[in-house]
Design an enzyme around this catalytic site. Structure first.
Site, PDB file in Angstrom:
ATOM      1  N   LYS A 282      -9.203   9.386  -5.305  1.00 36.22           N
ATOM      2  CA  LYS A 282      -7.011  10.223  -5.119  1.00 36.22           C
ATOM      3  C   LYS A 282      -7.936   9.692  -6.751  1.00 36.22           C
ATOM      4  O   LYS A 282      -8.304   9.144  -7.600  1.00 36.22           O
ATOM      5  CB  LYS A 282      -5.937   8.818  -5.048  1.00 36.22           C
ATOM      6  CG  LYS A 282      -5.034  10.072  -5.268  1.00 36.22           C
ATOM      7  CD  LYS A 282      -3.900   9.492  -4.987  1.00 36.22           C
ATOM      8  CE  LYS A 282      -2.767  10.486  -4.470  1.00 36.22           C
ATOM      9  NZ  LYS A 282      -1.844  10.338  -3.810  1.00 36.22           N
ATOM     10  N   GLU A 386       9.597   8.596   8.905  1.00 32.13           N
ATOM     11  CA  GLU A 386      11.489   8.289   8.514  1.00 32.13           C
ATOM     12  C   GLU A 386      11.809   8.123  10.223  1.00 32.13           C
ATOM     13  O   GLU A 386      12.787   7.193   9.406  1.00 32.13           O
ATOM     14  CB  GLU A 386      11.497   9.408   7.680  1.00 32.13           C
ATOM     15  CG  GLU A 386      11.386   9.695   6.518  1.00 32.13           C
ATOM     16  CD  GLU A 386      10.014  10.156   6.225  1.00 32.13           C
ATOM     17  OE1 GLU A 386       9.466  10.657   6.833  1.00 32.13           O
ATOM     18  OE2 GLU A 386       9.658  10.177   4.469  1.00 32.13           O
ATOM     19  N   ARG A 414      14.215  13.478   8.781  1.00 31.57           N
ATOM     20  CA  ARG A 414      13.663  14.066   9.554  1.00 31.57           C
ATOM     21  C   ARG A 414      13.981  12.482  10.470  1.00 31.57           C
ATOM     22  O   ARG A 414      13.926  12.612  11.399  1.00 31.57           O
ATOM     23  CB  ARG A 414      12.371  13.162   8.395  1.00 31.57           C
ATOM     24  CG  ARG A 414      11.251  14.139   8.063  1.00 31.57           C
ATOM     25  CD  ARG A 414      10.289  14.563   9.022  1.00 31.57           C
ATOM     26  NE  ARG A 414       9.736  16.052   8.280  1.00 31.57           N
ATOM     27  CZ  ARG A 414       8.414  15.607   8.172  1.00 31.57           C
ATOM     28  NH1 ARG A 414       7.724  14.441   8.164  1.00 31.57           N
ATOM     29  NH2 ARG A 414       7.889  16.462   7.599  1.00 31.57           N
TER      30      ARG A 414
HETATM   31  C1  LIG Z   1       8.404  13.404   5.136  1.00 28.10           C
HETATM   32  C2  LIG Z   1       7.483  13.217   3.428  1.00 28.10           C
HETATM   33  N1  LIG Z   1       8.293  11.593   3.400  1.00 28.10           N
HETATM   34  C3  LIG Z   1       7.541  11.615   2.493  1.00 28.10           C
HETATM   35  C4  LIG Z   1       6.793  12.127   1.368  1.00 28.10           C
HETATM   36  C5  LIG Z   1       6.541  11.761  -0.442  1.00 28.10           C
HETATM   37  N2  LIG Z   1       5.332  12.366  -0.262  1.00 28.10           N
HETATM   38  C6  LIG Z   1       4.792  13.169  -1.134  1.00 28.10           C
HETATM   39  S1  LIG Z   1       2.954  12.978  -0.849  1.00 28.10           S
HETATM   40  C7  LIG Z   1       2.595  11.288  -0.718  1.00 28.10           C
HETATM   41  C8  LIG Z   1       1.455  11.098  -0.058  1.00 28.10           C
HETATM   42  C9  LIG Z   1       0.556  11.878   0.666  1.00 28.10           C
HETATM   43  O1  LIG Z   1      -0.388  11.171   0.622  1.00 28.10           O
HETATM   44  P1  LIG Z   1      -1.549  11.740   1.731  1.00 28.10           P
HETATM   45  O2  LIG Z   1      -1.117  12.822   2.249  1.00 28.10           O
HETATM   46  O3  LIG Z   1      -2.649  10.478   1.374  1.00 28.10           O
HETATM   47  O4  LIG Z   1      -2.270  12.902  -0.057  1.00 28.10           O
HETATM   48  P2  LIG Z   1      -2.756  12.077  -1.469  1.00 28.10           P
HETATM   49  O5  LIG Z   1      -1.283  12.167  -2.128  1.00 28.10           O
HETATM   50  O6  LIG Z   1      -3.328  10.883  -1.384  1.00 28.10           O
HETATM   51  O7  LIG Z   1      -3.573  13.280  -1.720  1.00 28.10           O
HETATM   52  C10 LIG Z   1       3.962  11.200  -0.675  1.00 28.10           C
HETATM   53  C11 LIG Z   1       4.159   9.898   1.033  1.00 28.10           C
HETATM   54  C12 LIG Z   1       6.593  13.720   1.635  1.00 28.10           C
HETATM   55  N3  LIG Z   1       6.537  14.274   1.089  1.00 28.10           N
HETATM   56  N4  LIG Z   1       7.788  13.478   2.778  1.00 28.10           N
END
Ligand SMILES: Cc1ncc(C[n+]2csc(CCOP(=O)(O)OP(=O)(O)O)c2C)c(N)n1
Length: 653
Positions: A282, A386, A414
């Site tokens: 990341k 969620e 959700r």
């Molecule tokens: C349902 C939901 N809950 C929380 C989020 C907030 N959120 C946005 S990006 C993220 C992390 C995603 O992690 P990953 O899939 O590993 O992608 P990365 O950013 O590490 O590339 C979160 C928790 C979201 N987008 N959707």
């Protein structure tokens, strides 16, 4: 030197590039993303992590026809830069500019508008099956982060895809980080796979061996198959993706462009479900990303970019990169609602040992990281799930605790069924604290929290309320934790209003509104964060000779029927104001209450969010556009006053 990026107008321009040119291009893309997100904010770390993967995907597939679906789609900045949006990239997340997420209205290369995690596999499988029904053959690829793989729905998709044996390609983009470090057993499992990269090769070697052996008959083949399985189990234990019916490939170094491209070409034509495991970092290329990925996830507006970059106006700066960057926003003058929530939760947990706090992969965003520091044993992060988080909270409550579930309004959607089923139906009192309630700002329609009143209000055994300021947030939480029922509180993504110390307000009681300003020529009945702008509107109108009352509704459920009756009886008009969808929102609840208590509902007018999805832009800008800032509220109040015959001459505002 002219940038290679300046010559990339579509993915076709990537195909003739040499390895060296691609490396340079990757660096230019990183520089551009750093430069722009430091001005506009945005998902810096996630985007920097997929630069090589994006280039490889666009070189191997024809994504003008093949379909590429990014989970969450917060990582699509490199994809935007190579799919014809380079010229407008500097308008990222600005009102009227490019969205921070995938957006089909912007480009045919974007399949879905997403912002909620976990649905890429399901949607990709749907597109694939849908195509096949229509006799269309094309590849469908889903890119899912390891954080998003903690979503339950991702497994519903994998399970279905594995069962259907369709030729879906899922790329697991594993950077070991969600927004904060990925939590749960899955992340430990992926650690194990990472540590045993030999599996694929070992399996391949065994296959080669079988092929080279003289004909020894089926029994020998079976023995060797068993050995292959043995190797798999020795190296990995069970590979859950294979158990779900996927052919597993990897892990591949996601920053080695040649390796990623080679792996993609290998799996491209396999006519079975395939999962390619790609290891990325990341914030790759962003100094400090290795040590502070939480910070690298999203860029802070105005923070110095980490790299030496040409300023947009400087000579040599990419002339082709047009688009206007707005100047960095000034720092917030006071505390944010999130900070006040976190401090309140800590304070209340100190008083009552039964208070626990949980969130769904958003410890920083919800402010609960602070709570975790003080009460590590009374804090839970459920991962991006969620539904599970709320069912889990109901269990905490069932056991006699007072859980606080801090979840963004938009993401709590959700858990609609868990709020109804596990929490309300079973009378397990949970305090829901909905951050980003209302217009959320730059993230746009996927993130505006403008439906929560509508989706929570129908359920029995829950109250729905919103504080007008930070002081009232604390007191509402304190009150809610003493109730024998669930309570859902919402507050916006902004600073708490100034001057809160002046308005201490009356004690919180279920379903009771608070009079904050007397007046006789009409009333504004405002909900939550709309109370201060309503007071400002009333102050300005008083200067122009229009004397309005302002009432802080506090509750959208139950609505203060007594207040509604008094207002409708004693005032020429009642204007409800909410930072929420009008359909099913606070004003609707007031109309229902008026009808129930026999008040004159014809006197009620409502302003709020209209029946459409609201674009991205700053919260202030969007509220202004929607007529929900002090000026807009004043304008609506004047219209009501004119209609009610309170004023005969127009008021200039
Ligand atoms: C349902 C939901 N809950 C929380 C989020 C907030 N959120 C946005 S990006 C993220 C992390 C995603 O992690 P990953 O899939 O590993 O992608 P990365 O950013 O590490 O590339 C979160 C928790 C979201 N987008 N959707």
């Amino acid at each position: 030197m002219t940038r290679i990026l300046n010559g990339i107008n579509s993915p076709a321009d990537l195909k003739p590039l040499s390895c060296e040119q691609l490396k340079q291009l990757a660096q230019e893309i990183r520089d551009e993303i750093e430069l722009v997100t430091h001005q506009t904010g945005g998902h810096l770390g996630s985007a920097l992590g997929v630069v090589e993967l994006t280039l490889a995907l666009h070189r191997v597939f024809d994504l003008s026809d093949d379909r590429l679906i990014w989970d969450v789609s917060h990582q699509v900045y490199p994809h935007k830069l190579v799919t014809g949006r380079r010229d407008r990239f500097r308008t990222l997340r600005q009102f009227g500019g490019l969205s921070g997420f995938a957006c089909p209205a912007e480009s045919p290369y974007d399949v879905y508008m997403f912002g909620h995690a976990g649905t890429a596999v399901s949607t990709a499988l749907g597109v694939l099956c849908g195509d096949q029904h229509r006799g269309r053959e094309r590849k469908v690829v889903a890119v899912v982060g390891d954080g998003s793989m903690t979503c339950g729905v991702a497994y519903e998709g994998l399970n279905n895809a594995g069962g259907l044996k369709k030729n879906l390609l899922v790329i697991l983009n594993d950077n070991r980080w969600s927004i904060s470090q990925t939590v749960g057993a899955l992340s430990k499992y992926l650690d194990k796979i990472r540590a045993a990269p030999l599996y694929r090769e070992a399996k391949q070697e065994l296959k080669n061996l079988i092929e080279k052996l003289p004909l020894v008959g089926a029994p020998m083949e079976r023995v060797l198959q068993t050995v292959a399985h043995g190797v798999k189990h020795t190296i990995h234990g069970v590979n859950i993706f294979e158990e779900l019916g996927f052919d597993y490939f990897g892990p591949v170094d996601g920053h080695d462009l040649v390796a990623v491209e080679k792996a993609l070409r290998q799996v491209k034509d396999i006519r079975k479900p395939v999962l390619l495991h790609v290891l990325t970092e990341k914030g790759h290329g962003h100094p400090g990303a290795e040590t502070d990925s939480q910070r690298a996830h999203a860029a802070k507006v105005g923070a110095a970019p980490s790299m030496k970059l040409a300023s947009p106006a400087a000579p040599g700066a990419p002339a082709e990169s047009g688009g206007k960057i707005e100047p960095p926003k000034p720092p917030a003058p006071t505390k944010t609602w999130t900070q006040v929530f976190a401090e309140s939760a800590i304070e209340l947990a100190r008083i009552d040992k039964r208070v626990l706090a949980l969130n769904a992969a958003m410890p920083e965003g919800t402010g609960l990281a602070k709570f975790q520091k003080e009460f590590p044993d009374r804090y839970y992060d459920a991962g991006i799930c969620e539904q599970h988080a709320i069912a889990f909270a109901s269990g905490l409550a069932l056991a006699g605790n007072r859980p606080i579930a801090a979840i963004y309004s938009t993401f709590l959607q959700r858990a609609f069924d868990q709020i109804m089923h596990e929490v309300c139906l079973n009378k397990n009192p949970v305090l829901f604290c909905l951050d980003r309630g209302g217009i959320a700002g730059d993230d746009g329609p996927t993130h505006h929290g403008v439906f929560d009143i509508a989706y929570i209000r129908p359920f029995p055994n829950i109250a729905v309320a919103a504080p007008k300021d930070g002081h009232e947030l604390f007191r509402m939480m304190e009150w809610a934790l003493k109730q024998d029922m669930s309570v859902a509180l919402r507050y916006p993504r902004s600073s708490v209003p100034d001057g809160e110390a002046v308005l201490f307000g009356k004690e919180i009681r279920l379903g009771e509104a608070e009079w904050v300003r007397e007046g006789k020529q009409g009333a504004i009945l405002a909900y939550g964060a709309m109370v201060y702008p309503a007071m400002e509107a009333a102050r300005r109108l008083a200067e122009k000779g229009l004397d309005l009352a302002v009432v802080n509704a506090r509750f959208a459920k139950p609505v203060d029927e007594d207040a509604v009756q008094r207002l409708c009886a004693g005032q020429p008009f009642v204007l409800t104001v909410e930072d929420h969808q009008l359909l099913g929102g606070f004003g609707s609840a007031v109309l229902e209450a008026a009808q129930t208590c026999g008040a004159d509902a014809r006197k009620i007018a409502r302003i709020g969010i209209p029946d459409r999805f609201i674009e991205h832009g700053t919260r202030a800008k969007l509220l202004e556009m929607l007529g929900l800032d002090a000026s807009g509220i004043a304008r609506s109040a004047v219209k009501c006053a004119e209609r009610a015959g309170v004023i005969t001459k127009p008021i200039a505002l």
